[in-house]
Design a protein around this motif. Structure first.
Motif, PDB file in Angstrom:
ATOM      1  N   PRO A  83     -10.363  -1.551  -1.292  1.00 53.94           N
ATOM      2  CA  PRO A  83     -10.012  -2.913  -2.118  1.00 53.94           C
ATOM      3  C   PRO A  83      -9.533  -2.701  -3.531  1.00 53.94           C
ATOM      4  N   TYR A  84      -9.964  -1.623  -4.340  1.00 56.49           N
ATOM      5  CA  TYR A  84      -9.568  -1.337  -5.596  1.00 56.49           C
ATOM      6  C   TYR A  84      -8.189  -0.871  -5.502  1.00 56.49           C
ATOM      7  N   GLN A  85      -8.029   0.085  -4.597  1.00 54.03           N
ATOM      8  CA  GLN A  85      -6.898   0.711  -4.308  1.00 54.03           C
ATOM      9  C   GLN A  85      -5.605  -0.038  -4.044  1.00 54.03           C
ATOM     10  N   HIS A  86      -6.009  -1.066  -3.216  1.00 51.77           N
ATOM     11  CA  HIS A  86      -5.117  -2.165  -2.719  1.00 51.77           C
ATOM     12  C   HIS A  86      -4.668  -3.057  -4.035  1.00 51.77           C
ATOM     13  N   ARG A  87      -5.669  -3.200  -4.902  1.00 56.37           N
ATOM     14  CA  ARG A  87      -5.382  -4.107  -6.177  1.00 56.37           C
ATOM     15  C   ARG A  87      -4.410  -3.350  -6.944  1.00 56.37           C
ATOM     16  N   LEU A  88      -4.766  -1.874  -7.052  1.00 55.93           N
ATOM     17  CA  LEU A  88      -3.759  -1.074  -8.134  1.00 55.93           C
ATOM     18  C   LEU A  88      -2.485  -1.033  -7.383  1.00 55.93           C
ATOM     19  N   ALA A  89      -2.437  -0.738  -6.174  1.00 56.35           N
ATOM     20  CA  ALA A  89      -1.077  -0.840  -5.475  1.00 56.35           C
ATOM     21  C   ALA A  89      -0.381  -1.846  -5.745  1.00 56.35           C
ATOM     22  N   ALA A  90      -0.883  -3.223  -5.656  1.00 51.70           N
ATOM     23  CA  ALA A  90      -0.356  -4.399  -5.691  1.00 51.70           C
ATOM     24  C   ALA A  90       0.366  -4.516  -7.212  1.00 51.70           C
ATOM     25  N   PHE A 108       0.771  -1.247  -0.137  1.00 55.22           N
ATOM     26  CA  PHE A 108      -0.252   0.075  -0.133  1.00 55.22           C
ATOM     27  C   PHE A 108       0.746   1.071   0.159  1.00 55.22           C
ATOM     28  N   GLN A 109       2.088   1.028   0.599  1.00 54.02           N
ATOM     29  CA  GLN A 109       2.902   2.104   0.448  1.00 54.02           C
ATOM     30  C   GLN A 109       3.519   2.604  -0.989  1.00 54.02           C
ATOM     31  N   SER A 110       3.193   1.946  -1.823  1.00 53.68           N
ATOM     32  CA  SER A 110       3.952   2.411  -3.260  1.00 53.68           C
ATOM     33  C   SER A 110       3.217   3.536  -3.514  1.00 53.68           C
ATOM     34  N   PHE A 111       2.118   3.905  -3.008  1.00 55.00           N
ATOM     35  CA  PHE A 111       1.154   5.353  -3.669  1.00 55.00           C
ATOM     36  C   PHE A 111       1.929   6.469  -2.517  1.00 55.00           C
ATOM     37  N   LEU A 112       2.718   6.077  -1.814  1.00 52.15           N
ATOM     38  CA  LEU A 112       3.261   7.132  -0.765  1.00 52.15           C
ATOM     39  C   LEU A 112       4.543   7.474  -0.708  1.00 52.15           C
ATOM     40  N   LYS A 113       5.145   7.066  -2.134  1.00 53.17           N
ATOM     41  CA  LYS A 113       6.784   7.611  -2.198  1.00 53.17           C
ATOM     42  C   LYS A 113       6.863   9.016  -1.945  1.00 53.17           C
ATOM     43  N   GLY A 114       7.991   9.257  -1.334  1.00 55.18           N
ATOM     44  CA  GLY A 114       8.432  10.731  -1.162  1.00 55.18           C
ATOM     45  C   GLY A 114       7.433  11.289  -0.041  1.00 55.18           C
ATOM     46  N   LEU A 115       6.346  10.897   0.646  1.00 56.91           N
ATOM     47  CA  LEU A 115       5.471  11.662   1.432  1.00 56.91           C
ATOM     48  C   LEU A 115       6.364  11.323   2.700  1.00 56.91           C
ATOM     49  N   GLY A 116       6.529  12.589   3.324  1.00 51.59           N
ATOM     50  CA  GLY A 116       7.011  12.500   4.597  1.00 51.59           C
ATOM     51  C   GLY A 116       8.651  11.855   4.753  1.00 51.59           C
ATOM     52  N   ALA A 117       9.172  12.013   3.625  1.00 49.42           N
ATOM     53  CA  ALA A 117      10.573  11.433   3.614  1.00 49.42           C
ATOM     54  C   ALA A 117      11.396  11.866   4.497  1.00 49.42           C
ATOM     55  N   ASP A 118      11.367  13.050   5.257  1.00 46.57           N
ATOM     56  CA  ASP A 118      12.214  13.938   6.006  1.00 46.57           C
ATOM     57  C   ASP A 118      11.758  13.401   7.469  1.00 46.57           C
TER      58      ASP A 118
END
Ligand SMILES: [Zn+2]
Length: 277
Positions: free
Chosen positions: A102-109, A72-82
């Motif tokens: 569930p659909y977003q989990h599928r896309l993230a996967a 699920f974190q593949s949609f969060l790259k760079g967010l809060g990196a500091d």
């Protein structure tokens, strides 16, 4: 004349066999889903294939195994990196995980697995720890299967941890979590070795001792493997000392947690003594 499905020729081959044999100029023959031979030198006359890949100047090796990811974190790259880990979890990853569908989990996967395949991974271990709604797990598994990657879906649990910012919807008793692990093992039992279902506690500050024991009893009786974040930061030992009066490795050792059915992830703050346990 020998005819095969696939030949990869002129490759620098890292076999990764028991002797770590390297063939600097060779070819690999594949028939169906099986590697039928790994050879030194050029392809002899009379040996042909439907598909021939010329790997001149390239290295050929078995697929990598990504032993730990949170899809699920593949949609969060760079967010809060500091931010440091706990701050980042509480401000970015955990709040975000609460709202995924569930659909977003599928896309993230799909995204995670396609990136993994592109970088040479043929097996990926998903450490699933967001909202424990079964439909989310099904969405994630569907996305992994869409890509054809071999996967291990690790359905983890948290049975405490609100004090440390764990959202309430992530928390459930360990026996309920094991029921869901059983449901997943039953529903996905026919995937051969392309999908395995494991479990595991997420991290020490979201697991009670009762939770560890419930999970260990389940895994022992059902022969199920498990994984856990261990010593990712010094916070693991601090929190374990505060609640249980021990560092995490001695505590897990006392509980019989450190078996050959366990995959410990991160483990970056282990002492030399702890590495030998
Ligand atoms: Zn992790």
């Amino acid at each position: 004349m020998a005819h095969h499905d696939l030949i990869i020729k002129n490759a620098d081959i890292c076999t990764m066999d028991a002797n770590m044999t390297r063939i600097q100029h060779g070819y690999v023959v594949v028939d169906g889903e099986t590697i039928t031979s790994v050879n030194e030198g050029s392809v002899p006359a009379g040996v042909e294939a439907d598909t021939v890949i010329d790997a001149e100047g390239q290295v050929l090796f078995p697929g990598f195994i990504d032993t730990h990811t949170h899809i699920f974190q593949s949609f969060l790259k760079g967010l809060g990196a500091d931010h440091h880990l706990i701050e980042w979890l509480n401000r970015s990853a955990l709040p975000y995980g609460k709202y995924m569908t569930p659909y977003q989990h599928r896309l993230a996967a799909q995204l995670t697995c396609m990136e993994a395949i592109k970088s040479g991974c043929t097996t990926l271990c998903e450490f699933f720890y967001t909202d424990q709604d079964p439909e989310l797990a099904d969405g994630c598994i569907a996305g992994m299967e869409d890509t054809g990657i071999r996967s291990v879906f690790i359905r983890t649990f948290q049975d405490c941890g609100e004090d440390y910012g764990m959202p309430a919807c992530f928390i459930q008793p360990a026996d309920k979590a094991m029921e869901e692990v059983s449901r997943l093992r039953h529903d996905y039992a026919d995937r051969s070795d392309m999908l395995s279902i494991w479990t595991g506690p997420d991290v020490t500050w979201s697991t009670t001792k009762e939770g560890y024991r419930t999970m260990l009893d389940y895994c022992k009786s059902e022969n199920v493997r498990y994984a856990m974040h261990i010593d990712e930061t010094e916070v693991d030992d601090d929190m374990c000392q505060k609640h249980y009066g021990q560092d995490i490795i001695p505590m897990l050792d006392d509980m019989g947690f450190l078996t050959d059915h366990m995959l410990g992830v991160h483990c970056v703050n282990l002492t030399p003594d702890e590495m030998t346990v």
